[in-house]
Design an enzyme around this catalytic site. Structure first.
Site, mmCIF file in Angstrom:
data_model
loop_
_atom_site.group_PDB
_atom_site.id
_atom_site.type_symbol
_atom_site.label_atom_id
_atom_site.label_comp_id
_atom_site.label_asym_id
_atom_site.label_seq_id
_atom_site.Cartn_x
_atom_site.Cartn_y
_atom_site.Cartn_z
ATOM 1 N N ASP A 152 -6.750 -5.032 -3.775
ATOM 2 C CA ASP A 152 -5.710 -5.384 -4.755
ATOM 3 C C ASP A 152 -4.725 -6.403 -4.179
ATOM 4 O O ASP A 152 -3.714 -6.720 -4.810
ATOM 5 C CB ASP A 152 -4.994 -4.137 -5.322
ATOM 6 C CG ASP A 152 -4.744 -3.059 -4.301
ATOM 7 O OD1 ASP A 152 -4.923 -3.308 -3.089
ATOM 8 O OD2 ASP A 152 -4.353 -1.935 -4.711
ATOM 9 N N HIS A 205 -2.867 7.371 -0.994
ATOM 10 C CA HIS A 205 -1.524 7.876 -1.360
ATOM 11 C C HIS A 205 -1.433 9.404 -1.290
ATOM 12 O O HIS A 205 -0.337 9.956 -1.382
ATOM 13 C CB HIS A 205 -1.138 7.436 -2.778
ATOM 14 C CG HIS A 205 -0.960 5.965 -2.931
ATOM 15 N ND1 HIS A 205 -0.093 5.233 -2.154
ATOM 16 C CD2 HIS A 205 -1.548 5.067 -3.774
ATOM 17 C CE1 HIS A 205 -0.142 3.954 -2.503
ATOM 18 N NE2 HIS A 205 -1.028 3.829 -3.476
ATOM 19 N N ASP A 241 -5.089 -2.260 1.920
ATOM 20 C CA ASP A 241 -4.768 -2.213 0.492
ATOM 21 C C ASP A 241 -3.383 -2.845 0.256
ATOM 22 O O ASP A 241 -2.525 -2.823 1.138
ATOM 23 C CB ASP A 241 -4.763 -0.741 0.038
ATOM 24 C CG ASP A 241 -4.604 -0.571 -1.453
ATOM 25 O OD1 ASP A 241 -5.621 -0.357 -2.127
ATOM 26 O OD2 ASP A 241 -3.452 -0.658 -1.957
ATOM 27 N N HIS A 271 -0.990 -1.693 -1.393
ATOM 28 C CA HIS A 271 0.073 -0.682 -1.393
ATOM 29 C C HIS A 271 0.128 0.079 -0.074
ATOM 30 O O HIS A 271 -0.908 0.329 0.541
ATOM 31 C CB HIS A 271 -0.158 0.306 -2.549
ATOM 32 C CG HIS A 271 -0.265 -0.360 -3.885
ATOM 33 N ND1 HIS A 271 -1.474 -0.740 -4.438
ATOM 34 C CD2 HIS A 271 0.708 -0.749 -4.755
ATOM 35 C CE1 HIS A 271 -1.251 -1.311 -5.612
ATOM 36 N NE2 HIS A 271 0.056 -1.338 -5.823
HETATM 37 C C1 6XA Z 1 1.701 2.588 -9.803
HETATM 38 C C2 6XA Z 1 0.691 1.792 -9.047
HETATM 39 C C3 6XA Z 1 -0.303 2.633 -8.353
HETATM 40 C C4 6XA Z 1 -1.032 1.831 -7.320
HETATM 41 C C5 6XA Z 1 -2.237 2.509 -6.799
HETATM 42 C C6 6XA Z 1 -2.929 1.739 -5.747
HETATM 43 N N1 6XA Z 1 1.224 3.081 -11.024
HETATM 44 N N2 6XA Z 1 -2.756 2.134 -4.522
HETATM 45 O O1 6XA Z 1 -3.651 0.801 -5.925
HETATM 46 O O2 6XA Z 1 -3.362 1.576 -3.471
HETATM 47 ZN ZN ZN Z 2 -3.421 -0.335 -3.944
#
Ligand code: 6XA
Ligand code: ZN
Length: 343
Positions: free
Chosen positions: A284, A159, A195, A197
């Site tokens: 995840d 991110h 991932d 996200h």
């Molecule tokens: C919002 C969720 C953050 C996700 C982080 C993550 N608090 N990114 O796993 O791949």
């Molecule tokens: Zn993630």
């Protein structure tokens, strides 16, 4: 394959994050990396090595110098004000604002972040710095001829953009490694982000460039974090037009749905003919992940490893998310053992 790991990640351990309107204990915790490392040992995946120190310069090949300096100095400035709790931003530039970097630490925290999802403590910079060194060392071994390596990075990175943190990420480990591969002579690198996200930071860093192809399979931004990026029509810009591929999928997606997107991403990557593949390896997507909504099983990660191996490319796996801590080691290392078995 060899695993690269630094115990320094332990210095990054924050108290709380915002989840569904409440401050809760951070999902992104040191035991995540411990569980993965235990599984690497248990399965005898291969040697485990501490990284060399490649310094700050490779970090600044993808992140702005001001941002890296900010991260390096942030805790010291915070602590000087007598503050002992985690650092969190509280304000961001509204739409139609040409943002100027403020002078005080609170303003700068907002300036260098896109959400309040990347808390910092006294050891965050050190942990993030050494996490990036882990990715760089794993990358250097690929450049020298390893067929595959595993960078057990923590905190994660995908991110983090050119000049911002967010979503548990400070330095973009996968992007730093991709740039280092190009700098050591590669002409084309592909990043496959599996991932849950969207890897908005990696997309941001390479969006206008044709030398890194980015493909990401993730929860649809209409329903899922990071909420504003990850749509299929984000295809790159300028010289990067046509080198960015997003596969947003609905909540509840299982292996059948997910692996169709994977098949498409693999065809795109094979057609690009990269010299090296980097996999942003988040697990995840697992059915019991506490903050995600896909339905992959532990065995599905074996299929994923086999599919990636079929590309026949030198491959650098970089650890990203995964918060079902009990299963994170099994799931992540399933990808790696299945990959190794076919290579
Ligand atoms: C919002 C969720 C953050 C996700 C982080 C993550 N608090 N990114 O796993 O791949
Ligand atoms: Zn993630």
């Amino acid at each position: 394959m060899r695993t690269f790991y630094s115990d320094t990640h332990r210095l990054h351990h924050c108290n709380a994050e915002l989840n569904e309107g409440q401050l809760m204990p951070c999902f992104e915790m040191p035991s995540r990396a411990d569980m993965v490392l235990d599984r690497v040992k248990h399965t005898k995946l291969g040697q485990i090595l501490e990284p060399d120190d490649f310094g700050l310069a490779p970090l600044m090949r993808v992140h702005s110098e001001q941002y890296v300096k900010f991260l390096e100095q942030a805790w010291g400035r915070w602590a000087e004000l007598g503050r002992e709790h985690d650092m969190l931003p509280l304000a961001w530039p509204p739409r139609r604002t040409v943002a100027r970097c403020p002078e005080d630490i609170d303003g700068q925290l907002g300036f260098y972040s896109f959400d309040a999802g990347a808390p910092m403590n006294a050891g965050t910079w050190q942990a993030a710095y050494h996490g990036a060194q882990v990715a760089l060392f794993a990358q250097a071994c690929i450049a020298k001829g390893d067929k595959a390596t595993f960078a057990l990075c923590r905190p994660p990175g995908h991110h983090a953009g050119i000049d911002y943190m967010g979503g548990y990420c400070y330095l973009n480990n996968a992007a730093i490694a991709a740039q280092a591969l190009l700098d050591s002579g590669a002409g084309r690198v592909a990043v496959l982000d599996v991932d849950f996200h969207h890897g908005n930071g990696t997309q941001d860093i390479f969006y206008q460039r044709p030398d890194v192809l980015f493909a990401s399979i993730h929860g649809d931004p209409r329903n899922e974090y990071p909420c504003f990026t990850g749509y299929a029509d984000e295809r790159g810009e300028g010289a990067g037009q046509g080198f960015n591929f997003n596969y947003p999928l609905p909540p509840g997606s299982d292996w059948l749905t997910w692996s169709r997107a994977l098949g498409d991403a693999m065809r795109v990557i094979a057609g690009y003919q990269p010299e090296t593949l980097i996999v942003s390896l988040g697990v995840d997507t697992f059915k019991d992940d506490p903050i995600s909504s896909f339905k992959l099983d532990s065995d599905d990660y074996l299929r994923l490893g086999e599919q990636i191996a079929l590309l026949g490319l030198p491959t650098l796996f970089v650890m990203e998310g995964g918060y079902a801590v009990e299963e994170i080691g099994i799931n992540a290392v399933n990808v790696l053992t299945a990959f190794d078995a076919l290579r």
